[in-house]
Design a protein around this motif. Structure first.
Motif, PDB file in Angstrom:
ATOM      1  N   GLY A  29      59.916  63.307 -32.792  1.00 51.38           N
ATOM      2  CA  GLY A  29      61.347  63.591 -32.758  1.00 51.38           C
ATOM      3  C   GLY A  29      61.949  63.277 -31.397  1.00 51.38           C
ATOM      4  O   GLY A  29      61.468  63.762 -30.378  1.00 51.38           O
ATOM      5  N   LEU A  30      62.958  62.482 -31.399  1.00 49.25           N
ATOM      6  CA  LEU A  30      63.602  62.073 -30.155  1.00 49.25           C
ATOM      7  C   LEU A  30      64.059  63.278 -29.338  1.00 49.25           C
ATOM      8  O   LEU A  30      63.907  63.295 -28.118  1.00 49.25           O
ATOM      9  CB  LEU A  30      64.791  61.157 -30.484  1.00 49.25           C
ATOM     10  CG  LEU A  30      65.504  60.479 -29.349  1.00 49.25           C
ATOM     11  CD1 LEU A  30      64.542  59.589 -28.560  1.00 49.25           C
ATOM     12  CD2 LEU A  30      66.667  59.666 -29.876  1.00 49.25           C
ATOM     13  N   CYS A  31      64.572  64.288 -29.976  1.00 52.20           N
ATOM     14  CA  CYS A  31      65.073  65.457 -29.246  1.00 52.20           C
ATOM     15  C   CYS A  31      63.952  66.260 -28.592  1.00 52.20           C
ATOM     16  O   CYS A  31      64.201  67.049 -27.688  1.00 52.20           O
ATOM     17  CB  CYS A  31      65.882  66.356 -30.168  1.00 52.20           C
ATOM     18  SG  CYS A  31      64.916  67.091 -31.507  1.00 52.20           S
ATOM     19  N   MET A  32      62.732  66.047 -29.021  1.00 53.77           N
ATOM     20  CA  MET A  32      61.613  66.804 -28.461  1.00 53.77           C
ATOM     21  C   MET A  32      61.167  66.286 -27.098  1.00 53.77           C
ATOM     22  O   MET A  32      60.516  66.992 -26.365  1.00 53.77           O
ATOM     23  CB  MET A  32      60.420  66.763 -29.422  1.00 53.77           C
ATOM     24  CG  MET A  32      60.681  67.405 -30.739  1.00 53.77           C
ATOM     25  SD  MET A  32      61.001  69.170 -30.520  1.00 53.77           S
ATOM     26  CE  MET A  32      61.299  69.655 -32.188  1.00 53.77           C
ATOM     27  N   TRP A  33      61.540  65.050 -26.770  1.00 56.63           N
ATOM     28  CA  TRP A  33      61.090  64.507 -25.484  1.00 56.63           C
ATOM     29  C   TRP A  33      62.151  63.732 -24.717  1.00 56.63           C
ATOM     30  O   TRP A  33      62.086  63.617 -23.506  1.00 56.63           O
ATOM     31  CB  TRP A  33      59.855  63.631 -25.664  1.00 56.63           C
ATOM     32  CG  TRP A  33      60.015  62.536 -26.666  1.00 56.63           C
ATOM     33  CD1 TRP A  33      59.737  62.606 -28.003  1.00 56.63           C
ATOM     34  CD2 TRP A  33      60.525  61.223 -26.442  1.00 56.63           C
ATOM     35  NE1 TRP A  33      60.044  61.422 -28.616  1.00 56.63           N
ATOM     36  CE2 TRP A  33      60.526  60.545 -27.673  1.00 56.63           C
ATOM     37  CE3 TRP A  33      60.979  60.545 -25.312  1.00 56.63           C
ATOM     38  CZ2 TRP A  33      60.963  59.239 -27.813  1.00 56.63           C
ATOM     39  CZ3 TRP A  33      61.419  59.233 -25.459  1.00 56.63           C
ATOM     40  CH2 TRP A  33      61.399  58.602 -26.702  1.00 56.63           C
ATOM     41  N   ALA A  34      63.159  63.216 -25.388  1.00 55.54           N
ATOM     42  CA  ALA A  34      64.125  62.348 -24.702  1.00 55.54           C
ATOM     43  C   ALA A  34      65.138  63.106 -23.853  1.00 55.54           C
ATOM     44  O   ALA A  34      65.718  62.539 -22.944  1.00 55.54           O
ATOM     45  CB  ALA A  34      64.859  61.485 -25.720  1.00 55.54           C
ATOM     46  N   PHE A  35      65.335  64.370 -24.135  1.00 47.50           N
ATOM     47  CA  PHE A  35      66.384  65.115 -23.436  1.00 47.50           C
ATOM     48  C   PHE A  35      65.820  66.251 -22.598  1.00 47.50           C
ATOM     49  O   PHE A  35      66.391  67.326 -22.523  1.00 47.50           O
ATOM     50  CB  PHE A  35      67.411  65.635 -24.445  1.00 47.50           C
ATOM     51  CG  PHE A  35      67.956  64.560 -25.333  1.00 47.50           C
ATOM     52  CD1 PHE A  35      68.649  63.493 -24.792  1.00 47.50           C
ATOM     53  CD2 PHE A  35      67.759  64.600 -26.703  1.00 47.50           C
ATOM     54  CE1 PHE A  35      69.144  62.483 -25.603  1.00 47.50           C
ATOM     55  CE2 PHE A  35      68.255  63.598 -27.516  1.00 47.50           C
ATOM     56  CZ  PHE A  35      68.952  62.535 -26.964  1.00 47.50           C
ATOM     57  N   MET A  36      64.699  66.006 -21.963  1.00 45.97           N
ATOM     58  CA  MET A  36      64.110  67.024 -21.095  1.00 45.97           C
ATOM     59  C   MET A  36      65.047  67.331 -19.920  1.00 45.97           C
ATOM     60  O   MET A  36      65.141  68.452 -19.477  1.00 45.97           O
ATOM     61  CB  MET A  36      62.745  66.587 -20.571  1.00 45.97           C
ATOM     62  CG  MET A  36      61.719  66.458 -21.666  1.00 45.97           C
ATOM     63  SD  MET A  36      61.577  68.014 -22.537  1.00 45.97           S
ATOM     64  CE  MET A  36      59.996  67.823 -23.263  1.00 45.97           C
ATOM     65  N   ASP A  37      65.721  66.311 -19.435  1.00 48.12           N
ATOM     66  CA  ASP A  37      66.743  66.500 -18.422  1.00 48.12           C
ATOM     67  C   ASP A  37      68.084  66.636 -19.136  1.00 48.12           C
ATOM     68  O   ASP A  37      68.152  66.593 -20.358  1.00 48.12           O
ATOM     69  CB  ASP A  37      66.776  65.309 -17.461  1.00 48.12           C
ATOM     70  CG  ASP A  37      65.474  65.175 -16.678  1.00 48.12           C
ATOM     71  OD1 ASP A  37      64.898  66.218 -16.317  1.00 48.12           O
ATOM     72  OD2 ASP A  37      65.046  64.032 -16.438  1.00 48.12           O
ATOM     73  N   GLU A  38      69.119  66.744 -18.390  1.00 45.09           N
ATOM     74  CA  GLU A  38      70.446  66.864 -18.972  1.00 45.09           C
ATOM     75  C   GLU A  38      70.794  65.597 -19.745  1.00 45.09           C
ATOM     76  O   GLU A  38      70.651  64.491 -19.213  1.00 45.09           O
ATOM     77  CB  GLU A  38      71.452  67.110 -17.851  1.00 45.09           C
ATOM     78  CG  GLU A  38      72.750  67.670 -18.311  1.00 45.09           C
ATOM     79  CD  GLU A  38      73.585  68.162 -17.146  1.00 45.09           C
ATOM     80  OE1 GLU A  38      73.919  69.352 -17.156  1.00 45.09           O
ATOM     81  OE2 GLU A  38      73.890  67.351 -16.256  1.00 45.09           O
ATOM     82  N   PRO A  39      71.263  65.731 -20.998  1.00 44.57           N
ATOM     83  CA  PRO A  39      71.605  64.535 -21.783  1.00 44.57           C
ATOM     84  C   PRO A  39      72.838  63.843 -21.210  1.00 44.57           C
ATOM     85  O   PRO A  39      73.646  64.471 -20.515  1.00 44.57           O
ATOM     86  CB  PRO A  39      71.869  65.091 -23.183  1.00 44.57           C
ATOM     87  CG  PRO A  39      72.213  66.514 -22.986  1.00 44.57           C
ATOM     88  CD  PRO A  39      71.476  66.961 -21.752  1.00 44.57           C
ATOM     89  N   PRO A  40      72.995  62.564 -21.507  1.00 40.16           N
ATOM     90  CA  PRO A  40      74.120  61.789 -20.963  1.00 40.16           C
ATOM     91  C   PRO A  40      75.490  62.360 -21.315  1.00 40.16           C
ATOM     92  O   PRO A  40      76.445  62.134 -20.598  1.00 40.16           O
ATOM     93  CB  PRO A  40      73.948  60.405 -21.583  1.00 40.16           C
ATOM     94  CG  PRO A  40      72.597  60.370 -22.168  1.00 40.16           C
ATOM     95  CD  PRO A  40      72.128  61.773 -22.342  1.00 40.16           C
ATOM     96  N   TRP A  41      75.599  63.091 -22.396  1.00 41.08           N
ATOM     97  CA  TRP A  41      76.890  63.622 -22.830  1.00 41.08           C
ATOM     98  C   TRP A  41      77.140  65.048 -22.329  1.00 41.08           C
ATOM     99  O   TRP A  41      78.121  65.676 -22.696  1.00 41.08           O
ATOM    100  CB  TRP A  41      77.006  63.577 -24.344  1.00 41.08           C
ATOM    101  CG  TRP A  41      75.926  64.346 -25.018  1.00 41.08           C
ATOM    102  CD1 TRP A  41      75.908  65.690 -25.258  1.00 41.08           C
ATOM    103  CD2 TRP A  41      74.693  63.840 -25.516  1.00 41.08           C
ATOM    104  NE1 TRP A  41      74.741  66.046 -25.875  1.00 41.08           N
ATOM    105  CE2 TRP A  41      73.979  64.928 -26.049  1.00 41.08           C
ATOM    106  CE3 TRP A  41      74.130  62.572 -25.565  1.00 41.08           C
ATOM    107  CZ2 TRP A  41      72.712  64.781 -26.617  1.00 41.08           C
ATOM    108  CZ3 TRP A  41      72.885  62.439 -26.139  1.00 41.08           C
ATOM    109  CH2 TRP A  41      72.191  63.524 -26.649  1.00 41.08           C
ATOM    110  N   ALA A  42      76.285  65.565 -21.480  1.00 41.35           N
ATOM    111  CA  ALA A  42      76.470  66.918 -20.948  1.00 41.35           C
ATOM    112  C   ALA A  42      77.845  67.032 -20.301  1.00 41.35           C
ATOM    113  O   ALA A  42      78.298  66.137 -19.601  1.00 41.35           O
ATOM    114  CB  ALA A  42      75.380  67.232 -19.941  1.00 41.35           C
ATOM    115  N   GLY A  43      78.513  68.115 -20.582  1.00 44.69           N
ATOM    116  CA  GLY A  43      79.841  68.341 -20.028  1.00 44.69           C
ATOM    117  C   GLY A  43      80.969  67.846 -20.912  1.00 44.69           C
ATOM    118  O   GLY A  43      82.114  68.237 -20.726  1.00 44.69           O
ATOM    119  N   GLU A  44      80.664  66.968 -21.859  1.00 45.06           N
ATOM    120  CA  GLU A  44      81.691  66.497 -22.793  1.00 45.06           C
ATOM    121  C   GLU A  44      81.896  67.537 -23.883  1.00 45.06           C
ATOM    122  O   GLU A  44      80.964  68.217 -24.288  1.00 45.06           O
ATOM    123  CB  GLU A  44      81.258  65.188 -23.459  1.00 45.06           C
ATOM    124  CG  GLU A  44      81.172  64.002 -22.542  1.00 45.06           C
ATOM    125  CD  GLU A  44      80.788  62.742 -23.303  1.00 45.06           C
ATOM    126  OE1 GLU A  44      81.318  62.527 -24.413  1.00 45.06           O
ATOM    127  OE2 GLU A  44      79.948  61.998 -22.781  1.00 45.06           O
TER     128      GLU A  44
END
Length: 108
Positions: A29-44
């Motif tokens: 699952g992409l969400c299990m490893w790709a967003f360990m840091d803040e995702p690109p859309w954080a704050g939107e």
């Protein structure tokens, strides 16, 4: 794609044990490893649908994730699973229950 078509599409996973689906979703699952840091859309400010679309874009196991969530949480689903927001999954759950042996088990 409408919810009935999505429910039909998930039928191919009906015989896969939940433990296997869990393993696949946790591993791939992409969400299990790709967003360990803040995702690109954080704050939107995103709607639930926009968040689901962005979070799950390109994920190779969206159907497996959705099938697993429908099995385990059913109509009580929350969050983002299988590229659908919770309100759409709650609506999908009814259609999902009407498919194949799920409906037969409910009648017994």
């Amino acid at each position: 794609m409408n919810l009935v078509e999505i429910a039909w599409g998930l039928d191919r996973l009906r015989w896969v044990p939940s433990a296997v689906l869990t393993e696949v979703v946790n591993r791939d699952g992409l969400c299990m490893w790709a967003f360990m840091d803040e995702p690109p859309w954080a704050g939107e400010e995103l709607t639930d649908h926009e968040l689901a679309s962005r979070m799950c874009a390109g994920c190779p196991v969206r159907d497996e994730c959705l099938e697993l969530e429908l099995r385990t949480a059913g109509a009580d689903t929350v969050g983002v699973w299988g590229a659908l927001p919770a309100d759409e999954r709650r609506e999908l759950h009814w259609h999902w229950l009407q498919r194949g042996e799920r409906a037969e088990r409910r009648r017994s």
